[in-house]
Design a protein around this motif. Structure first.
Motif, short mmCIF file in Angstrom:
data_model
loop_
_atom_site.label_atom_id
_atom_site.label_comp_id
_atom_site.label_asym_id
_atom_site.label_seq_id
_atom_site.Cartn_x
_atom_site.Cartn_y
_atom_site.Cartn_z
N ALA A 261 47.82 92.05 68.76
CA ALA A 261 48.91 92.37 69.52
C ALA A 261 48.99 93.58 70.23
N VAL A 262 48.53 94.70 69.77
CA VAL A 262 48.28 95.92 70.55
C VAL A 262 47.35 95.78 71.77
N GLN A 263 46.35 94.98 71.59
CA GLN A 263 45.38 94.66 72.78
C GLN A 263 46.19 94.17 73.71
N TRP A 264 46.86 92.91 73.55
CA TRP A 264 47.62 92.30 74.52
C TRP A 264 48.69 93.43 75.50
N ASN A 265 49.24 94.10 74.62
CA ASN A 265 50.47 95.20 74.94
C ASN A 265 49.93 96.16 75.85
N LEU A 266 48.49 96.72 75.46
CA LEU A 266 47.99 97.48 76.45
C LEU A 266 47.47 96.80 77.69
N LEU A 267 47.00 95.68 77.77
CA LEU A 267 46.74 94.92 78.76
C LEU A 267 47.62 94.57 79.85
N SER A 268 49.12 94.53 79.23
CA SER A 268 50.38 94.40 79.83
C SER A 268 50.68 95.54 80.53
N ASP A 269 50.60 96.70 79.82
CA ASP A 269 50.75 98.15 80.40
C ASP A 269 49.83 98.20 81.39
N THR A 270 48.45 97.93 81.54
CA THR A 270 47.59 98.36 82.55
C THR A 270 48.08 97.36 83.61
N MET A 271 48.40 96.14 83.69
CA MET A 271 48.77 95.35 84.79
C MET A 271 49.94 95.76 85.56
N LYS A 272 51.12 96.23 84.47
CA LYS A 272 52.30 96.80 84.92
C LYS A 272 51.90 97.98 86.04
N ASN A 273 51.04 98.83 85.45
CA ASN A 273 50.59 100.05 86.22
C ASN A 273 49.67 99.64 87.51
N LEU A 274 49.20 98.70 87.56
CA LEU A 274 48.33 98.38 88.73
C LEU A 274 49.40 97.63 89.48
N GLU A 275 50.47 96.91 89.28
CA GLU A 275 51.82 96.39 90.06
C GLU A 275 52.29 97.45 90.79
N MET A 276 52.66 98.65 89.97
CA MET A 276 53.37 99.87 90.68
C MET A 276 52.60 100.36 91.61
N GLN A 277 51.23 100.49 91.38
CA GLN A 277 50.54 101.06 92.55
C GLN A 277 50.41 100.28 93.69
N PHE A 278 50.28 99.00 93.64
CA PHE A 278 50.43 98.11 94.81
C PHE A 278 51.50 98.30 95.45
N GLU A 279 52.71 98.29 94.81
CA GLU A 279 54.09 98.34 95.44
C GLU A 279 54.12 99.80 96.15
N ARG A 280 53.79 100.84 95.44
CA ARG A 280 53.79 102.21 95.99
C ARG A 280 53.02 101.97 97.52
N LEU A 281 51.81 101.46 97.36
CA LEU A 281 50.86 101.38 98.58
C LEU A 281 51.57 100.55 99.57
N GLN A 282 52.24 99.53 99.22
CA GLN A 282 52.99 98.83 100.32
C GLN A 282 54.06 99.85 100.81
N VAL A 283 54.93 100.50 100.09
CA VAL A 283 55.81 101.24 100.66
C VAL A 283 55.28 102.46 101.48
N ASP A 284 54.41 102.93 101.13
CA ASP A 284 53.57 104.03 101.71
C ASP A 284 53.08 103.61 103.31
N THR A 285 52.40 102.27 103.11
CA THR A 285 52.04 101.73 104.50
C THR A 285 53.23 101.27 105.38
N GLU A 286 54.15 100.79 105.00
CA GLU A 286 55.36 100.56 105.60
C GLU A 286 56.16 101.78 106.29
N GLN A 287 56.24 102.63 105.37
CA GLN A 287 56.88 103.82 105.59
C GLN A 287 56.40 104.75 106.68
#
Length: 678
Positions: A261-287
């Motif tokens: 369960a902990v391993q799945w949770n860590l994987l989820s957090d990793t993907m969430k962080n990756l998603e946030m970085q992609f969104e920040r990159l999108q915002v920075d690119t457009e901005q």
């Protein structure tokens, strides 16, 4: 039942009776699905055609059909532009239903006494039918949730943890998503579906296999709960992986260790962080297109300075750069607030000294305006200073602008005095709107004596009348000069029109005086608020001349208010620009207000409708009621957020505008259906 430890709850003697109740519930489920002897004998070759499969097929077909008719259907277009890329639907299959019934029955045995009720709306099995909507990025979820309200009926609340009825779900396994339970399918905008009560007949008696999909959806939509899930692309990818590799194992009873369960949770957090970085990159690119260099000032100011004194402009520009560099230091925390104030005062004082040395009154005015702008800048730093300091800054700025205004009134020989007066008045009125109610006169009891002393209605009205006069009397040459000044012309027109809309909110003058001002407002709009204004704005936007996302939203709202653009086109642009920067709730509120006026008050759905007389507009009563309800609820939700997150006068201004247009009092202790007409 063994996996749920039923014997420990019921005792061995209660297992048989409990099993019989589960079987009775499953008989009802089989009837809803259409599983009979023929389907069972077919061993998967014969597809059941009961109410549930037909209903879910009808739902997905409905959205597909709307997608194909995008040009004629505005609601599906809004859904698509909100970021929705994929729509999926399912009803629970036999294994899942049995597991859920056992779980629910062990908790509340009485639920199993009425098998049919469990599966229908209001019953315990609220997720019998589930719909999944997938959008690309996290910022699009709010737009998607907003758009889905056009298709589903669900509780529309303002709680901080809810988003248009959706709530956040995060499980120990790492699953994340937005869910909305106990909804029913109800596309309010569609004239094929009318609001009605639950039929009194039995659900099985009214089912006819020959029903069309639309008829079937309309007849049975009140019978079923639909659970809506809203995922981003990353959340959906992770949920699919976790469901296949983890959820089914647990469901079958094998269980999961805490380590897994902990391993799945860590994987989820990793993907969430990756998603946030992609969104920040999108915002920075457009901005990047909104990066702002040094403020060059008004083009005509530059030409005036260079014409009267060749060196004056360089001096003027050097102080503009000084002020902007100083502001950058403050925002980057490279200078203390006290040092920022002291240096701002020094720059303002130096500009006043330079103004005193000028041979031409026009040059003197220009340097005094830049000095006043330093105080104006201080007044707009609410995030850095307390209210006492801010009011001191506002008082200093307002007094300086009033002094410059009086100088311009006293000496009409000043070069470009009318253009300079327009700028001075608009600067003054901007502060009057932020730290007062501007041209909204509400009488006693709303503003304190200190606030009234700072910005009072009489002064605001006098300046507003002069502003209209100056704009209405601009020569074609002066107007051309302003239009060449990138966004200066747009800002003048937009801000003046906002003031006019506020003045129109409450009548405070004598009938004769009101009539005179209304005539000047009409002259102003006839000359400036035209399709040519929209074209000018569009040209600047396409050439990246506009550097402020908030201003883009506000200007689209002005165009919508006057029927120069339809709500859908304005919304598509607002959604687009919300990827560049976070839009203030108050800015979005005024879009909703303008959309309400366009659709619910004026009864228009296209620009051609606006050109016709009201009695010739053909919007149906049902669609008009839908628009009224939809935008009204959006505004109520936004008013709560403005009250919590934005300045007091921003909230009061929005509240008065809402009440004036909607005709409904806004109450902080009520919401939605409990509001009654005044």
């Amino acid at each position: 039942m063994r996996n749920q430890r039923a014997s420990a709850v019921l005792g061995e003697e209660g297992i048989d009776a409990f099993t019989q109740k589960i079987l009775e519930c499953m008989k009802v489920y089989y009837r809803l699905v259409g599983i009979d002897d023929e389907v069972i004998a077919g061993k998967g070759c014969i597809v059941p055609r009961g109410i549930l499969p037909r209903f879910t097929e009808g739902l997905i077909h409905y959205f597909k059909a709307l997608k194909e008719e995008t040009a004629g259907n505005k609601e599906i277009a809004v859904l698509q532009h909100s970021g929705i890329t994929t729509i999926k639907i399912r009803y629970k299959y036999t294994d899942s239903v049995i597991k859920k019934l056992v779980k629910l029955g062990l908790r509340q045995p009485l639920l199993l006494e009425d098998p049919l009720k469990i599966f229908l709306k209001g019953g315990a099995l609220h997720d019998l039918i589930g719909m999944l909507f997938i959008c690309s990025s996290p910022y699009e979820r709010e737009w998607a949730a907003r758009a889905l309200y056009s298709f589903f009926d669900y509780e529309h609340r303002t709680d901080d943890h809810l988003l248009y009825g959706f709530y956040s779900v995060k499980r120990k396994s790492g699953y994340r998503g937005l869910h909305c339970d106990h909804t029913r399918f109800y596309p309010r905008f569609d004239t094929h579906f009318e609001e009605n009560r639950l039929p009194e007949d039995d659900i099985f008696d009214i089912f006819d296999p020959a029903m069309s999909q639309t008829e079937l959806l309309d007849r049975f939509r009140n019978f079923f709960n639909i659970e809506i899930q809203l995922h981003t692309a990353f959340e959906n990818l992770w949920a699919g992986m976790e469901h296949r590799n983890s959820y089914n194992i647990q469901a079958k009873g094998a269980g999961r260790s805490e380590k897994i369960a902990v391993q799945w949770n860590l994987l989820s957090d990793t993907m969430k962080n990756l998603e946030m970085q992609f969104e920040r990159l999108q915002v920075d690119t457009e901005q990047a297109r909104f990066d702002v260099g040094y403020r060059q000032g008004y083009t005509f100011v530059k030409s005036v300075l260079e014409r009267l004194d060749a060196s004056a402009y360089q001096t003027y520009l050097s102080y503009v750069k000084k002020s902007e560099s100083l502001e950058t230091l403050l925002k980057n925390h490279e200078i203390s607030r006290q040092a920022y104030v002291e240096e701002s005062y020094e720059i303002a004082a130096e500009l006043e000294e330079i103004a005193d040395r000028q041979n031409y009154p026009t040059l003197q005015i220009l340097f005094l305006m830049q000095s006043a702008f330093m105080h104006y800048g201080l007044a707009n730093h609410r995030n850095y200073f307390n209210s006492e300091d801010i009011y001191r800054f506002v008082h200093a700025a307002l007094n300086r602008y009033l002094a410059i205004y009086e100088m311009l009134k006293a000496d009409e020989s000043i070069y470009k005095s009318n253009l300079l007066m327009i700028i001075v008045i608009l600067r003054y009125q901007q502060l009057a709107q932020q730290y007062g109610l501007g041209l909204i006169h509400t009488g006693d009891g709303v503003m304190s004596k200190e606030e009234l002393a700072l910005v009072n209605y009489e002064t605001n009205l006098t300046l507003f009348k002069d502003l209209l006069t100056q704009l209405n009397e601009l020569t074609p040459e002066e107007l051309s000069e302003i239009k060449n000044d990138d966004t200066a012309f747009l800002k003048m027109v937009h801000r003046t029109d906002v003031l006019a809309r506020e003045w129109e909110l409450l009548v405070n003058e004598s009938p004769e005086e009101h009539k005179r001002i209304a005539k000047e407002v009409a002259r102003f709009r006839t000359r400036y608020v035209t399709s040519e204004l929209w074209e000018h704005f569009h040209t600047l936007l396409e050439h990246n001349k506009i550097k402020n996302v908030s201003y883009v939203v506000k200007f689209y709202t002005t165009l919508l208010w006057h029927g120069l653009i339809i709500p859908l086109d304005a919304l598509k642009q607002i959604i687009r620009y919300s990827a560049y920067d976070k839009i203030k709730t108050s800015d979005l509120f005024y879009y909703e207000l303008a959309a309400y006026k366009f659709l619910a008050v004026d009864g228009c759905e296209c620009l051609e409708d606006c050109a016709q007389k009201r009695e010739m507009r053909k919007m149906s009563v049902q669609r008009r009621a839908y628009f009224e309800d939809f935008h009204r609820k959006n505004m109520i939700r936004q008013l709560f957020k403005i009250y919590k997150n934005e300045p007091r006068f921003t909230f009061l201004r929005a509240k008065y505008r809402f009440e004036q247009l909607i005709g409904t009092p806004f109450r902080m202790d009520h919401f939605s259906e409990r509001l009654t007409k005044a």
